[in-house]
Design a protein around this motif. Structure first.
Motif, PDB file in Angstrom:
ATOM      1  N   SER A  99       0.854  -1.193   0.000  1.00 53.54           N
ATOM      2  CA  SER A  99       0.000   0.000   0.000  1.00 53.54           C
ATOM      3  C   SER A  99       0.884   1.235   0.000  1.00 53.54           C
ATOM      4  CB  SER A  99      -0.904   0.010   1.237  1.00 53.54           C
ATOM      5  OG  SER A  99      -0.134   0.143   2.424  1.00 53.54           O
ATOM      6  N   GLU A 100       0.445   2.258  -0.691  1.00 47.34           N
ATOM      7  CA  GLU A 100       1.227   3.490  -0.709  1.00 47.34           C
ATOM      8  C   GLU A 100       0.882   4.340   0.508  1.00 47.34           C
ATOM      9  OE1 GLU A 100       0.222   5.493  -4.352  1.00 47.34           O
ATOM     10  OE2 GLU A 100      -1.642   6.285  -3.549  1.00 47.34           O
ATOM     11  N   GLY A 101       1.870   5.101   0.992  1.00 46.47           N
ATOM     12  CA  GLY A 101       1.646   5.993   2.125  1.00 46.47           C
ATOM     13  C   GLY A 101       1.162   7.353   1.655  1.00 46.47           C
ATOM     14  N   VAL A 102       1.930   7.962   0.784  1.00 44.86           N
ATOM     15  CA  VAL A 102       1.529   9.258   0.211  1.00 44.86           C
ATOM     16  C   VAL A 102       0.720   8.976  -1.045  1.00 44.86           C
ATOM     17  CG1 VAL A 102       2.371  11.388  -0.837  1.00 44.86           C
ATOM     18  CG2 VAL A 102       3.557  10.422   1.151  1.00 44.86           C
ATOM     19  N   PRO A 103      -0.507   9.510  -1.126  1.00 46.79           N
ATOM     20  CA  PRO A 103      -1.351   9.187  -2.285  1.00 46.79           C
ATOM     21  C   PRO A 103      -0.733   9.607  -3.618  1.00 46.79           C
ATOM     22  CG  PRO A 103      -2.650  10.252  -0.568  1.00 46.79           C
ATOM     23  CD  PRO A 103      -1.200  10.365  -0.160  1.00 46.79           C
ATOM     24  N   SER A 104      -0.876   8.732  -4.625  1.00 45.12           N
ATOM     25  CA  SER A 104      -0.366   9.042  -5.965  1.00 45.12           C
ATOM     26  C   SER A 104      -0.985  10.313  -6.537  1.00 45.12           C
ATOM     27  CB  SER A 104      -0.668   7.875  -6.921  1.00 45.12           C
ATOM     28  OG  SER A 104       0.125   6.772  -6.617  1.00 45.12           O
ATOM     29  N   ASN A 105      -2.202  10.644  -6.089  1.00 48.87           N
ATOM     30  CA  ASN A 105      -2.880  11.822  -6.654  1.00 48.87           C
ATOM     31  C   ASN A 105      -2.873  12.999  -5.673  1.00 48.87           C
ATOM     32  OD1 ASN A 105      -4.667  10.755  -4.755  1.00 48.87           O
ATOM     33  ND2 ASN A 105      -6.459  11.558  -5.859  1.00 48.87           N
ATOM     34  N   GLU A 106      -1.959  12.999  -4.726  1.00 50.97           N
ATOM     35  CA  GLU A 106      -1.923  14.083  -3.743  1.00 50.97           C
ATOM     36  C   GLU A 106      -1.683  15.432  -4.435  1.00 50.97           C
ATOM     37  OE1 GLU A 106       0.095  14.287   0.570  1.00 50.97           O
ATOM     38  OE2 GLU A 106       1.514  14.686  -1.036  1.00 50.97           O
ATOM     39  N   THR A 107      -2.436  16.430  -4.020  1.00 48.94           N
ATOM     40  CA  THR A 107      -2.272  17.769  -4.594  1.00 48.94           C
ATOM     41  C   THR A 107      -1.252  18.551  -3.762  1.00 48.94           C
ATOM     42  OG1 THR A 107      -4.003  18.691  -3.193  1.00 48.94           O
ATOM     43  CG2 THR A 107      -4.701  17.803  -5.334  1.00 48.94           C
ATOM     44  N   PRO A 108      -0.676  19.624  -4.325  1.00 53.14           N
ATOM     45  CA  PRO A 108       0.280  20.432  -3.532  1.00 53.14           C
ATOM     46  C   PRO A 108      -0.319  20.954  -2.214  1.00 53.14           C
ATOM     47  CG  PRO A 108       0.499  20.939  -5.850  1.00 53.14           C
ATOM     48  CD  PRO A 108      -0.697  20.021  -5.738  1.00 53.14           C
ATOM     49  N   PRO A 109      -1.569  21.449  -2.188  1.00 57.82           N
ATOM     50  CA  PRO A 109      -2.101  21.883  -0.879  1.00 57.82           C
ATOM     51  C   PRO A 109      -2.233  20.722   0.112  1.00 57.82           C
ATOM     52  CG  PRO A 109      -3.454  22.758  -2.675  1.00 57.82           C
ATOM     53  CD  PRO A 109      -2.478  21.807  -3.290  1.00 57.82           C
ATOM     54  N   GLU A 110      -2.590  19.537  -0.390  1.00 57.10           N
ATOM     55  CA  GLU A 110      -2.673  18.367   0.501  1.00 57.10           C
ATOM     56  C   GLU A 110      -1.288  18.005   1.045  1.00 57.10           C
ATOM     57  OE1 GLU A 110      -6.611  16.278  -1.575  1.00 57.10           O
ATOM     58  OE2 GLU A 110      -4.597  15.625  -2.148  1.00 57.10           O
ATOM     59  N   ALA A 111      -0.281  18.148   0.187  1.00 57.09           N
ATOM     60  CA  ALA A 111       1.091  17.857   0.627  1.00 57.09           C
ATOM     61  C   ALA A 111       1.509  18.842   1.722  1.00 57.09           C
ATOM     62  CB  ALA A 111       2.046  17.918  -0.561  1.00 57.09           C
ATOM     63  N   THR A 112       1.139  20.100   1.560  1.00 57.19           N
ATOM     64  CA  THR A 112       1.466  21.115   2.574  1.00 57.19           C
ATOM     65  C   THR A 112       0.826  20.748   3.905  1.00 57.19           C
ATOM     66  OG1 THR A 112       1.567  22.768   0.838  1.00 57.19           O
ATOM     67  CG2 THR A 112       1.307  23.590   3.090  1.00 57.19           C
ATOM     68  N   THR A 113      -0.438  20.339   3.858  1.00 62.09           N
ATOM     69  CA  THR A 113      -1.136  19.932   5.083  1.00 62.09           C
ATOM     70  C   THR A 113      -0.443  18.725   5.706  1.00 62.09           C
ATOM     71  OG1 THR A 113      -3.222  20.734   4.207  1.00 62.09           O
ATOM     72  CG2 THR A 113      -3.355  19.125   5.995  1.00 62.09           C
ATOM     73  N   ARG A 114      -0.101  17.756   4.874  1.00 67.61           N
ATOM     74  CA  ARG A 114       0.542  16.542   5.399  1.00 67.61           C
ATOM     75  C   ARG A 114       1.863  16.863   6.075  1.00 67.61           C
ATOM     76  NH1 ARG A 114       4.213  13.863   2.868  1.00 67.61           N
ATOM     77  NH2 ARG A 114       3.610  14.602   0.794  1.00 67.61           N
ATOM     78  N   ARG A 115       2.639  17.749   5.468  1.00 67.34           N
ATOM     79  CA  ARG A 115       3.916  18.104   6.094  1.00 67.34           C
ATOM     80  C   ARG A 115       3.691  18.792   7.434  1.00 67.34           C
ATOM     81  NH1 ARG A 115       5.706  18.647   0.529  1.00 67.34           N
ATOM     82  NH2 ARG A 115       4.806  20.737   0.404  1.00 67.34           N
ATOM     83  N   SER A 116       2.568  19.497   7.546  1.00 73.61           N
ATOM     84  CA  SER A 116       2.279  20.248   8.775  1.00 73.61           C
ATOM     85  C   SER A 116       1.737  19.369   9.901  1.00 73.61           C
ATOM     86  CB  SER A 116       1.279  21.354   8.430  1.00 73.61           C
ATOM     87  OG  SER A 116       0.707  21.878   9.588  1.00 73.61           O
ATOM     88  N   VAL A 117       0.916  18.371   9.568  1.00 75.78           N
ATOM     89  CA  VAL A 117       0.261  17.583  10.635  1.00 75.78           C
ATOM     90  C   VAL A 117       0.643  16.106  10.625  1.00 75.78           C
ATOM     91  CG1 VAL A 117      -1.702  19.172  10.641  1.00 75.78           C
ATOM     92  CG2 VAL A 117      -1.868  17.042   9.329  1.00 75.78           C
TER      93      VAL A 117
END
Ligand code: ZN
Length: 476
Positions: free
Chosen positions: A249-267
């Motif tokens: 299973s992948e951890g970071v979604p293949s279709n993650e958007t840049p704003p979603e990536a920003t949120t993920r890095r933050s939380v």
């Protein structure tokens, strides 16, 4: 972790289990999932009915078509991918007879234009059996399970060579067919699609076509499983393992958007994609119903640098995982059938462990059945991001009439699986007192009246300009 926190863990486990055991016992069990899946008799029966003899027959039959290369003959009734396609179609139709009209079977065909591994325009056909869900609120929620019925020898564009493809991937195809045969007799809330795709060896073409159709028609594909290479139990490394299946299973979604990536890095949350939750769910559910099989979660989208039919789904935002045997033997994959220095090469039925394929089918079927019996995973799950010692979670109400309520699960941030659970009833907000969102990962899952549970949904931070409804806040 201080003792107070440990005791709170102990108390919540205690509440769930409803057993009279002291806190020391509970603490000793903390590393085990505290939530055993209930003994749903439907799921237990499905697991029992899956039969290795049917799987063996299917694999031997598929191998007997000589080759199932996507570029091989389509109109020869004995040899080539067309013969395999028609045989699979007839077998799925037979399976559908037990469904009282709830299972329909179709050949989903399209013309693939010239591409890297497609020298001439070629018809590619997926065989798709759809078992419609019976609950109006859940019937549009779709679970897809697939194997690929095409095969290859050394060269993906060699349409003539023998390519028995017994393990890659008659094993996955036979498992899906057997699941359809057994599960067609059962009635689920949500819809299950049993699928044999072609063109996998030509760059995932059949699965890409299905996933793209799903996207364009706005289908609610809630999870997808691909079974690919699930039959070899003696690895090229000499290790025999008949009791473990890998779930990638992948951890970071293949279709993650840049704003979603920003949120993920933050939380945080690089281990909490919907696909990773699906892998946790499969491990927890199937190990309860198929205790002789261990699910090894692998934190990768697929094997190192490689691909499978789940990827087109991931790229379109659908949660998906790949099942593969524990130890592969590359002498029996993508090889011309031959003997060299006394070593037999080729993907022959004699190297497939049929009982093991049946067990992998059971792992799939138990998880699929639970998904399709259970309510949808909760939607719009958020954490209120205020500075507080407590953690406040909110989510949207499920619409299923048999919903019993929700559970909050959590774990230490470094734990691979959920370790704690707290039933919170039929609410859409809950505050965990004294538990800091800095120190745990949380999830929310839905439970129905029979105790069937959805996978957990990982919360996103509620945006700060979002109104703080529905619950009143303590701010003046
Ligand atoms: Zn394959």
């Amino acid at each position: 972790m201080n003792l107070g926190t440990k005791l709170r863990h102990a108390v919540s486990s205690f509440i769930f289990l409803g057993l009279t055991i002291n806190a020391t016992t509970v603490l000793a069990q903390r590393s085990r999932p505290p939530q055993r899946a209930p003994r749903n008799p439907g799921i237990a029966s499905i697991v029992r009915q899956i039969d290795a003899r049917n799987i063996e027959r299917s694999i031997r039959q598929l191998a007997a078509f000589g080759t199932r290369n996507t570029l091989s003959e389509q109109n020869n009734p004995k040899r080539g991918i067309g013969a395999a396609r028609d045989w699979l179609y007839a077998e799925f139709l037979k399976a559908a007879e037990a469904s009282n009209g709830r299972m329909t079977v179709e050949k989903q065909s399209y013309e693939q234009a010239k591409a890297q591994r497609i020298p001439e325009p070629t018809i590619i056909t997926n065989v798709v059996a759809t078992l419609k869900g019976s609950q109006p609120e859940a019937t549009d929620r779709i679970y897809v399970v697939s194997g690929h019925y095409d095969s290859m020898c050394n060269s993906p564009t060699d349409a003539k060579c023998d390519a028995p493809g017994a393990n890659d991937d008659a094993s996955g195809t036979a498992a899906v067919l057997e699941m359809a045969r057994v599960m067609a007799k059962f009635e689920f809330d949500a819809t299950i699609v049993f699928m044999a795709v072609a063109g996998e060896e030509q760059s995932l073409l059949g699965s890409t076509h299905f996933a793209e159709q799903a996207k364009q028609k706005n289908w609610n594909v809630d999870a997808m499983f691909t079974n690919d290479i699930i039959g070899n139990t003696l690895g090229g490394n000499g290790i025999r393992d008949r009791g473990t299946v890998r779930v990638f299973s992948e951890g970071v979604p293949s279709n993650e958007t840049p704003p979603e990536a920003t949120t993920r890095r933050s939380v945080g949350g690089e281990n909490d994609s919907a696909s990773r939750q699906l892998a946790r769910f499969i491990k927890e559910t199937s190990e309860a119903f198929v205790p002789n099989m261990k699910v090894l979660m692998v934190y990768r989208r697929d094997r190192y640098g490689r691909g499978g039919d789940h990827i087109p789904f991931l790229e379109r935002g659908y949660p998906a995982v790949r099942f593969t045997e524990m130890n592969e033997d590359f002498r029996h994959q993508h090889q011309n059938v031959r003997v060299e220095n006394g070593v037999q090469y080729g993907d022959l039925p004699e190297f497939v462990d049929f009982a093991y394929v049946a067990n992998v089918a059971r792992v799939n079927a138990a998880s699929l059945a639970m998904l399709a019996y259970a309510p949808s995973r909760p939607k719009s799950v958020t954490i209120v991001p205020r500075l507080s010692d407590d953690t406040e979670l909110r989510w949207e109400a499920n619409k299923e009439p048999d919903l019993a309520g929700y559970e909050i699960v959590w774990r230490d941030t470094a734990s691979p699986v959920w370790t704690n659970v707290k039933p919170v009833g039929k609410v859409t907000t809950f505050t965990l007192k004294g538990m800091s969102k800095d120190n745990f990962f949380f999830g929310v899952r839905a439970v129905d009246n029979e105790g069937n549970r959805s996978p957990a949904t990982f919360p996103r931070p509620m945006s700060r300009n979002q109104p703080s409804n529905p619950a009143p806040t303590s701010s003046p």
